[in-house]
Design a protein around this motif. Structure first.
Motif, PDB file in Angstrom:
ATOM      1  N   GLY A  92      55.946  64.632  47.025  1.00 58.59           N
ATOM      2  CA  GLY A  92      57.112  65.409  46.653  1.00 58.59           C
ATOM      3  C   GLY A  92      58.432  64.919  47.195  1.00 58.59           C
ATOM      4  N   TRP A  93      58.418  63.820  47.931  1.00 62.42           N
ATOM      5  CA  TRP A  93      59.656  63.289  48.502  1.00 62.42           C
ATOM      6  C   TRP A  93      60.024  61.983  47.812  1.00 62.42           C
ATOM      7  CZ3 TRP A  93      62.614  65.978  51.896  1.00 62.42           C
ATOM      8  CH2 TRP A  93      62.017  67.100  52.480  1.00 62.42           C
TER       9      TRP A  93
ATOM     10  N   VAL B  66      68.514  67.234  49.044  1.00 66.92           N
ATOM     11  CA  VAL B  66      67.059  67.044  48.968  1.00 66.92           C
ATOM     12  C   VAL B  66      66.415  67.442  50.292  1.00 66.92           C
ATOM     13  CG1 VAL B  66      65.209  65.334  48.716  1.00 66.92           C
ATOM     14  CG2 VAL B  66      67.216  65.229  47.216  1.00 66.92           C
ATOM     15  N   LEU B  67      67.046  67.042  51.379  1.00 63.08           N
ATOM     16  CA  LEU B  67      66.520  67.387  52.701  1.00 63.08           C
ATOM     17  C   LEU B  67      66.546  68.896  52.905  1.00 63.08           C
ATOM     18  CD1 LEU B  67      65.483  66.182  55.387  1.00 63.08           C
ATOM     19  CD2 LEU B  67      67.848  66.168  56.173  1.00 63.08           C
TER      20      LEU B  67
ATOM     21  N   LEU C 183      70.095  61.745  60.387  1.00 62.45           N
ATOM     22  CA  LEU C 183      69.237  61.139  59.377  1.00 62.45           C
ATOM     23  C   LEU C 183      69.153  59.638  59.654  1.00 62.45           C
ATOM     24  CD1 LEU C 183      67.780  62.419  56.947  1.00 62.45           C
ATOM     25  CD2 LEU C 183      69.619  61.541  55.502  1.00 62.45           C
ATOM     26  N   CYS C 184      67.947  59.153  59.908  1.00 61.53           N
ATOM     27  CA  CYS C 184      67.737  57.738  60.213  1.00 61.53           C
ATOM     28  C   CYS C 184      66.605  57.203  59.342  1.00 61.53           C
ATOM     29  CB  CYS C 184      67.388  57.529  61.684  1.00 61.53           C
ATOM     30  SG  CYS C 184      68.656  58.083  62.842  1.00 61.53           S
TER      31      CYS C 184
ATOM     32  N   ALA D 256      57.055  63.738  55.481  1.00 61.44           N
ATOM     33  CA  ALA D 256      58.128  64.520  54.867  1.00 61.44           C
ATOM     34  C   ALA D 256      59.427  64.294  55.627  1.00 61.44           C
ATOM     35  CB  ALA D 256      57.756  66.001  54.878  1.00 61.44           C
ATOM     36  N   TRP D 257      60.523  64.210  54.895  1.00 59.47           N
ATOM     37  CA  TRP D 257      61.816  63.945  55.538  1.00 59.47           C
ATOM     38  C   TRP D 257      62.163  65.006  56.573  1.00 59.47           C
ATOM     39  CZ3 TRP D 257      65.841  62.301  51.230  1.00 59.47           C
ATOM     40  CH2 TRP D 257      65.349  61.143  50.579  1.00 59.47           C
ATOM     41  N   ASP D 258      61.880  66.269  56.262  1.00 62.18           N
ATOM     42  CA  ASP D 258      62.249  67.319  57.206  1.00 62.18           C
ATOM     43  C   ASP D 258      61.334  67.351  58.432  1.00 62.18           C
ATOM     44  OD1 ASP D 258      60.046  68.245  55.811  1.00 62.18           O
ATOM     45  OD2 ASP D 258      61.005  70.075  55.079  1.00 62.18           O
TER      46      ASP D 258
END
Length: 265
Positions: free
Chosen positions: A35-36, A82-83, A216-217, A227-229
């Motif tokens: 989903g990312w 998105v994040l 954010l890196c 997952a980004w989060d």
């Protein structure tokens, strides 16, 4: 333009990214967490450089065509939303470029714009406008501030790749912090509105110790698909293997499985 001999000596302590995957490294076929967005990274789009960090303009054009059949381009400006939302409902792909080489402006930019893609470009501020003397690839020109400003005007985003392109885990905490902070300051002065984002040089995270990182890196193919989060300071990026185009279709199919386990369109 002057020669950036000293930064170049620092640049080549570790192997150049995208690193050939080690056994403990996820292969490039591993894309994003389910989903990312898939995040790809490139270095050169150049008709003359023969190196695993470089694709020809024709190959880059073909790669975007194949990607466009399975993914929608993700505009860099929507990355924060998105994040915040926790994922993206559609199969999307974000293009990124490391190092800010002039061939990206000369060769990649026209192709991206013709095919409807915008990119996130990570630059090392000490190398902007310099000519890097690379021991394998020869003289490499870095984009000027004027070229970076033009990219921003055209809807692309420029963010930090540090100051001197040093591996942050190869220096002490104070030096790593100074490198990150200087890049943040210079980008804020030269490109007002540039997001405070970072791509780690060589995909290497800072060593043990407290260091204030941007929120954010972006990592490299070395990073796990999370997952980004859950891992906002080590977002996985992968790539199309420049010297193995026969793997591209398989990579794209596997990346698509993050949305569709069956890999169907």
């Amino acid at each position: 333009m002057s020669s950036a001999q000293a930064p170049d000596q620092q640049r080549h302590t570790p192997p150049t990214t995208p690193s050939a995957p080690a056994e403990s490294c996820p292969p490039p076929e591993t894309g994003s967490a389910p989903g990312w967005p898939v995040v790809l990274y490139f270095h050169h789009v150049n008709p003359d450089i023969r190196h695993y960090t470089s694709v020809t303009p024709a190959a880059f054009d073909q790669g975007l065509a194949r990607l466009g059949e399975r993914f929608r381009p993700l505009e860099p400006e929507v990355v924060p939303s998105v994040l915040d939302k926790g994922n993206h409902p559609e199969p999307t792909c974000l293009l990124t470029f490391d190092d800010g080489y002039t061939d990206v402006f000369e060769h990649a930019l026209p192709i991206m714009e013709r095919r409807g893609w915008r990119a996130l470009l990570f630059v090392s501020v000490d190398l902007v406008g310099q000519v890097e003397q690379h021991p394998v690839r020869g003289p490499l020109r870095h984009m000027t501030w004027d070229q970076l400003e033009e990219l921003v005007r055209r809807g692309h985003i420029v963010a930090s790749h540090g100051s001197a392109h040093i591996a942050l885990n190869h220096v002490d905490t104070a030096a790593a912090q100074a490198d990150v902070d200087n890049a943040r300051r210079v980008l804020a002065e030269r490109l007002p509105g540039a997001p405070d984002w970072l791509a780690y040089p060589f995909g290497e995270l800072p060593g043990p110790g407290d260091i204030r990182l941007p929120s954010l890196c972006f990592g490299s193919v070395k990073a796990p698909a999370r997952a980004w989060d859950a891992a906002p300071t080590n977002i996985r990026r992968t790539y199309l293997p420049a010297d193995e185009p026969q793997r591209w279709d398989r990579c794209i199919t596997e990346w698509r499985r993050a949305w569709d386990p069956n890999g169907s369109r």
